[in-house]
Design a protein around this motif. Structure first.
Motif, PDB file in Angstrom:
ATOM      1  N   ALA A  53       0.763  -1.206   0.044  1.00 22.30           N
ATOM      2  CA  ALA A  53      -0.134   0.141   0.087  1.00 22.30           C
ATOM      3  C   ALA A  53       0.831   1.145   0.122  1.00 22.30           C
ATOM      4  O   ALA A  53       0.631   2.445  -0.682  1.00 22.30           O
ATOM      5  CB  ALA A  53      -0.816  -0.041   1.250  1.00 22.30           C
ATOM      6  N   ASP A  54       1.872   1.153   0.627  1.00 25.17           N
ATOM      7  CA  ASP A  54       2.806   2.394   0.672  1.00 25.17           C
ATOM      8  C   ASP A  54       3.411   2.829  -0.688  1.00 25.17           C
ATOM      9  O   ASP A  54       3.263   3.801  -1.119  1.00 25.17           O
ATOM     10  CB  ASP A  54       4.247   2.304   1.655  1.00 25.17           C
ATOM     11  CG  ASP A  54       3.639   2.214   3.303  1.00 25.17           C
ATOM     12  OD1 ASP A  54       2.623   2.852   3.401  1.00 25.17           O
ATOM     13  OD2 ASP A  54       4.352   1.620   4.265  1.00 25.17           O
ATOM     14  N   ALA A  55       3.807   1.768  -1.243  1.00 23.41           N
ATOM     15  CA  ALA A  55       4.251   2.064  -2.700  1.00 23.41           C
ATOM     16  C   ALA A  55       3.091   2.282  -3.800  1.00 23.41           C
ATOM     17  O   ALA A  55       3.461   3.540  -4.492  1.00 23.41           O
ATOM     18  CB  ALA A  55       4.781   0.639  -3.378  1.00 23.41           C
ATOM     19  N   LEU A  56       1.874   2.147  -3.518  1.00 24.73           N
ATOM     20  CA  LEU A  56       0.799   2.590  -4.356  1.00 24.73           C
ATOM     21  C   LEU A  56       0.458   4.205  -3.995  1.00 24.73           C
ATOM     22  O   LEU A  56       0.132   4.754  -4.846  1.00 24.73           O
ATOM     23  CB  LEU A  56      -0.258   1.585  -4.150  1.00 24.73           C
ATOM     24  CG  LEU A  56      -0.229   0.416  -4.822  1.00 24.73           C
ATOM     25  CD1 LEU A  56      -1.611  -0.496  -4.357  1.00 24.73           C
ATOM     26  CD2 LEU A  56      -0.137   0.254  -6.075  1.00 24.73           C
ATOM     27  N   ALA A  57       0.669   4.335  -2.705  1.00 23.67           N
ATOM     28  CA  ALA A  57       0.464   5.900  -2.334  1.00 23.67           C
ATOM     29  C   ALA A  57       1.647   6.729  -2.750  1.00 23.67           C
ATOM     30  O   ALA A  57       1.241   7.979  -2.711  1.00 23.67           O
ATOM     31  CB  ALA A  57       0.036   5.807  -0.759  1.00 23.67           C
TER      32      ALA A  57
END
Length: 183
Positions: free
Chosen positions: A116-120
């Motif tokens: 999720a961090d990479a997507l954000a």
């Protein structure tokens, strides 16, 4: 699981599933029919299939520069991306099919690594015309999958015009059923 992450993984699986069907259907046609100019934006079935791969390689090269440095995209950090959208990467369907299969597995592997961090995280990149941009990675990934779907629809139409029906193409076939009805 984060909803966008789950959707990205679903789209990676769909991409592989539908490409397998699409390429098998295209293989029913002789080479001259695959390369015949049919008035499509990328002229032919083979031209449009090549364009989808070009788009994938351009975007994967951009995604490879993400600060998370996903291992699945290592090869894209070392290669140069196509500089035009109409490049013919492969002149025959068998060559393109092999490359497509490998690329689809890379996309699945990459989506498995995502979090999720990479997507954000915002991703800085340049368009093929050299215009700089910064956009959220998750939104760019949705564009990546939407681009594939858009052009596969064009290929499906071209194949249909040649008398080839690829059968079921809906994402719905891969969306799992819920165990219970909502309360």
């Amino acid at each position: 699981m984060h909803a966008l992450l789950a959707h990205a993984r679903l789209m990676a699986d769909y991409n592989q599933w539908i490409n397998t069907r699409l390429y098998a259907a295209a293989a029913e046609l002789p080479h001259d029919m695959l390369t015949q100019d049919r008035g499509a934006f990328f002229r032919s079935v083979l031209g449009t299939l090549n364009h989808i791969m070009v788009g994938d390689r351009v975007w994967l090269s951009r995604f490879a520069r993400h600060p998370a440095r996903h291992a699945a995209l290592e090869s894209f950090r070392r290669m140069s991306a196509p500089q035009r959208v109409d490049v013919m990467l492969h002149d025959t369907l068998p060559e393109l099919t092999l490359a497509r299969h490998q690329l689809d597995q890379t996309i699945i592997d990459w989506c498995t690594e995502l979090n999720a961090d990479a997507l954000a995280h915002p991703l800085a990149y340049q368009s093929l015309k050299g215009v700089p941009a910064v956009r959220p990675m998750g939104s760019l990934m949705m564009h990546f999958f939407n681009h594939q779907t858009h052009h596969r629809g064009q290929v499906t139409t071209l194949l249909s015009q040649c008398g080839v029906d690829i059968g079921e193409t809906d994402l719905l076939g891969l969306i799992p059923q819920c165990d219970e009805e909502p309360v």
